[in-house]
Design a protein around this motif. Structure first.
Motif, PDB file in Angstrom:
ATOM      1  N   LEU A  88      27.476 -18.807 -34.550  1.00 34.75           N
ATOM      2  CA  LEU A  88      27.663 -17.369 -33.706  1.00 34.75           C
ATOM      3  C   LEU A  88      26.882 -16.321 -34.365  1.00 34.75           C
ATOM      4  CD1 LEU A  88      31.674 -17.249 -33.322  1.00 34.75           C
ATOM      5  CD2 LEU A  88      29.781 -17.429 -31.525  1.00 34.75           C
ATOM      6  N   GLU A  89      26.706 -16.207 -35.710  1.00 35.88           N
ATOM      7  CA  GLU A  89      25.788 -15.462 -36.524  1.00 35.88           C
ATOM      8  C   GLU A  89      24.364 -15.716 -36.037  1.00 35.88           C
ATOM      9  OE1 GLU A  89      26.253 -16.187 -40.484  1.00 35.88           O
ATOM     10  OE2 GLU A  89      28.327 -15.162 -40.751  1.00 35.88           O
ATOM     11  N   ASN A  90      23.986 -16.816 -35.907  1.00 35.52           N
ATOM     12  CA  ASN A  90      22.588 -17.013 -35.470  1.00 35.52           C
ATOM     13  C   ASN A  90      22.403 -16.772 -34.058  1.00 35.52           C
ATOM     14  OD1 ASN A  90      21.999 -18.494 -37.793  1.00 35.52           O
ATOM     15  ND2 ASN A  90      22.380 -20.271 -37.045  1.00 35.52           N
ATOM     16  N   LEU A  91      23.397 -16.821 -33.193  1.00 33.44           N
ATOM     17  CA  LEU A  91      23.258 -16.234 -31.766  1.00 33.44           C
ATOM     18  C   LEU A  91      23.067 -14.776 -31.807  1.00 33.44           C
ATOM     19  CD1 LEU A  91      23.266 -16.740 -28.759  1.00 33.44           C
ATOM     20  CD2 LEU A  91      25.816 -16.742 -28.981  1.00 33.44           C
ATOM     21  N   SER A  92      24.045 -14.039 -32.503  1.00 36.52           N
ATOM     22  CA  SER A  92      24.119 -12.758 -32.890  1.00 36.52           C
ATOM     23  C   SER A  92      22.398 -12.105 -33.282  1.00 36.52           C
ATOM     24  CB  SER A  92      24.866 -12.115 -33.747  1.00 36.52           C
ATOM     25  OG  SER A  92      24.878 -10.754 -33.871  1.00 36.52           O
ATOM     26  N   ASP A  93      21.840 -12.984 -34.027  1.00 35.07           N
ATOM     27  CA  ASP A  93      20.465 -12.702 -34.681  1.00 35.07           C
ATOM     28  C   ASP A  93      19.466 -12.673 -33.260  1.00 35.07           C
ATOM     29  OD1 ASP A  93      21.406 -11.977 -37.063  1.00 35.07           O
ATOM     30  OD2 ASP A  93      21.036 -14.245 -37.842  1.00 35.07           O
ATOM     31  N   VAL A  94      19.742 -13.707 -32.643  1.00 35.68           N
ATOM     32  CA  VAL A  94      18.800 -13.936 -31.578  1.00 35.68           C
ATOM     33  C   VAL A  94      19.010 -12.825 -30.457  1.00 35.68           C
ATOM     34  CG1 VAL A  94      18.380 -15.663 -29.595  1.00 35.68           C
ATOM     35  CG2 VAL A  94      18.754 -16.567 -31.958  1.00 35.68           C
ATOM     36  N   ILE A  95      20.302 -12.679 -30.286  1.00 38.42           N
ATOM     37  CA  ILE A  95      20.511 -11.450 -29.273  1.00 38.42           C
ATOM     38  C   ILE A  95      19.860  -9.996 -29.921  1.00 38.42           C
ATOM     39  CG2 ILE A  95      22.125 -10.100 -28.259  1.00 38.42           C
ATOM     40  CD1 ILE A  95      23.941 -12.509 -28.292  1.00 38.42           C
ATOM     41  N   SER A  96      19.986  -9.993 -31.191  1.00 43.70           N
ATOM     42  CA  SER A  96      19.624  -8.633 -31.749  1.00 43.70           C
ATOM     43  C   SER A  96      17.995  -8.894 -31.527  1.00 43.70           C
ATOM     44  CB  SER A  96      19.863  -8.548 -33.245  1.00 43.70           C
ATOM     45  OG  SER A  96      21.282  -8.427 -33.246  1.00 43.70           O
ATOM     46  N   ARG A  97      17.170  -9.793 -31.867  1.00 41.22           N
ATOM     47  CA  ARG A  97      15.749  -9.887 -31.610  1.00 41.22           C
ATOM     48  C   ARG A  97      15.358  -9.749 -30.254  1.00 41.22           C
ATOM     49  NH1 ARG A  97      16.427 -14.174 -35.413  1.00 41.22           N
ATOM     50  NH2 ARG A  97      16.430 -15.633 -33.503  1.00 41.22           N
ATOM     51  N   GLN A  98      16.222 -10.267 -29.346  1.00 43.53           N
ATOM     52  CA  GLN A  98      15.968 -10.072 -27.864  1.00 43.53           C
ATOM     53  C   GLN A  98      15.998  -8.699 -27.493  1.00 43.53           C
ATOM     54  OE1 GLN A  98      14.557 -12.161 -25.787  1.00 43.53           O
ATOM     55  NE2 GLN A  98      14.738 -14.112 -27.384  1.00 43.53           N
ATOM     56  N   LYS A  99      17.033  -7.804 -27.973  1.00 42.43           N
ATOM     57  CA  LYS A  99      17.370  -6.643 -27.730  1.00 42.43           C
ATOM     58  C   LYS A  99      16.097  -5.990 -28.422  1.00 42.43           C
ATOM     59  CE  LYS A  99      20.580  -2.786 -28.574  1.00 42.43           C
ATOM     60  NZ  LYS A  99      21.992  -2.667 -29.010  1.00 42.43           N
ATOM     61  N   ASN A 100      15.551  -6.112 -29.694  1.00 42.38           N
ATOM     62  CA  ASN A 100      14.467  -5.290 -30.215  1.00 42.38           C
ATOM     63  C   ASN A 100      13.198  -5.486 -29.332  1.00 42.38           C
ATOM     64  OD1 ASN A 100      15.973  -4.368 -32.240  1.00 42.38           O
ATOM     65  ND2 ASN A 100      15.767  -6.162 -33.513  1.00 42.38           N
ATOM     66  N   ILE A 101      13.066  -6.861 -28.883  1.00 45.50           N
ATOM     67  CA  ILE A 101      12.023  -7.123 -27.963  1.00 45.50           C
ATOM     68  C   ILE A 101      11.959  -6.220 -26.444  1.00 45.50           C
ATOM     69  CG2 ILE A 101      10.715  -8.776 -26.588  1.00 45.50           C
ATOM     70  CD1 ILE A 101      11.784 -10.945 -28.647  1.00 45.50           C
ATOM     71  N   ALA A 102      13.140  -6.147 -25.998  1.00 47.23           N
ATOM     72  CA  ALA A 102      13.406  -5.462 -24.680  1.00 47.23           C
ATOM     73  C   ALA A 102      12.865  -3.792 -25.094  1.00 47.23           C
ATOM     74  CB  ALA A 102      14.873  -5.836 -24.424  1.00 47.23           C
ATOM     75  N   HIS A 103      13.649  -3.397 -26.277  1.00 50.25           N
ATOM     76  CA  HIS A 103      13.269  -2.022 -26.523  1.00 50.25           C
ATOM     77  C   HIS A 103      11.902  -1.726 -26.783  1.00 50.25           C
ATOM     78  CE1 HIS A 103      17.103  -0.160 -26.932  1.00 50.25           C
ATOM     79  NE2 HIS A 103      17.572  -1.182 -27.774  1.00 50.25           N
TER      80      HIS A 103
END
Length: 236
Positions: free
Chosen positions: A158-173
């Protein structure tokens, strides 16, 4: 000061919600016992029960905190506060009871699996009863250890998934910022093109004026030359 409308008391509403959650968990435990320990349904129900047990404990803790606040504010009588305190103690007892049932079901399922593998106990196996009990407790300990490891792996996942989602969010921004930047550039180019077109139209009008002026000068030269020719002919 006693409450005038107990049926509208938010604390009582949350208490009823805890009671409902308790009944739901007990139903899930009963349904869980009807399935094999190795089945997907058993695993799903077990995970759901763990989450609900955690939710139940959290809600009971919140009820206790809110009761302390209500008691200090004087919105309920001392007798009502003591009654609600006993209700919370009953909820705590129910939480312990559900956890015990959950763990006992695991041991029960392990015993069922053992009986399916080695069959029912006979006189031949009676002498090794203590050893089998020790093995059972060892299996339970191993199961708890494996469950703990699985939970830790799930948390890491779940922590790794959260990191991936955070990176995707940063990429989207970042992409959004780039799009906004390019839109600003396009708007600037549009304004510059409009200004350039306006200058081109202005220069074209200037050229037309100059062209018309040149034609007028030629006409005057021709008129003057004709006038001079007429005078010359008349003199001769």
């Amino acid at each position: 000061m006693a409450l005038l409308f107990l049926e509208e008391d938010p604390w009582l509403t949350e208490y009823e919600s805890c009671e409902k959650l308790y009944r739901d968990i007990m139903e899930q435990l009963t349904f869980r016992q009807q399935h094999s320990r190795t089945s997907n349904t058993y695993s799903q129900i077990s995970a759901n029960v763990r989450l609900r047990l955690k939710q139940f404990n959290n809600e009971v803790g919140q009820l206790n905190q809110k009761l302390e606040v209500i008691t200090k504010s004087g919105n309920i009588t001392l007798a009502e506060s003591e009654r609600r305190t006993r209700q919370i103690e009953v909820l705590h007892s129910k939480a312990i009871q559900m956890k015990k049932i959950f763990e006992e079901q695991v041991i029960s399922k392990l015993n069922e699996d053992r009986h399916q593998i080695i069959g029912p106990s006979t006189s031949e196996w009676a002498s090794s009863g203590d050893e089998r009990v020790n093995n059972t407790f060892s299996s339970v300990t191993d199961l708890k250890t494996n469950q703990k490891k699985m939970l830790e792996e799930q948390e890491r996942g779940l922590e790794n998934l959260s990191d991936v989602i955070s990176r995707q969010k940063n990429i989207a921004h970042t992409i959004s910022s780039e799009v906004d930047f390019h839109n600003e550039i396009l708007d600037g180019l549009g304004n510059q093109m409009e200004q350039t077109n306006e200058r081109v139209r202005t220069e074209t009008r200037h050229i037309d004026v100059v062209g018309n002026t040149d034609k007028t000068c030629i006409y005057w030269v021709v008129i003057i030359l004709l006038f001079i020719s007429i005078i010359a002919v008349a003199v001769i």
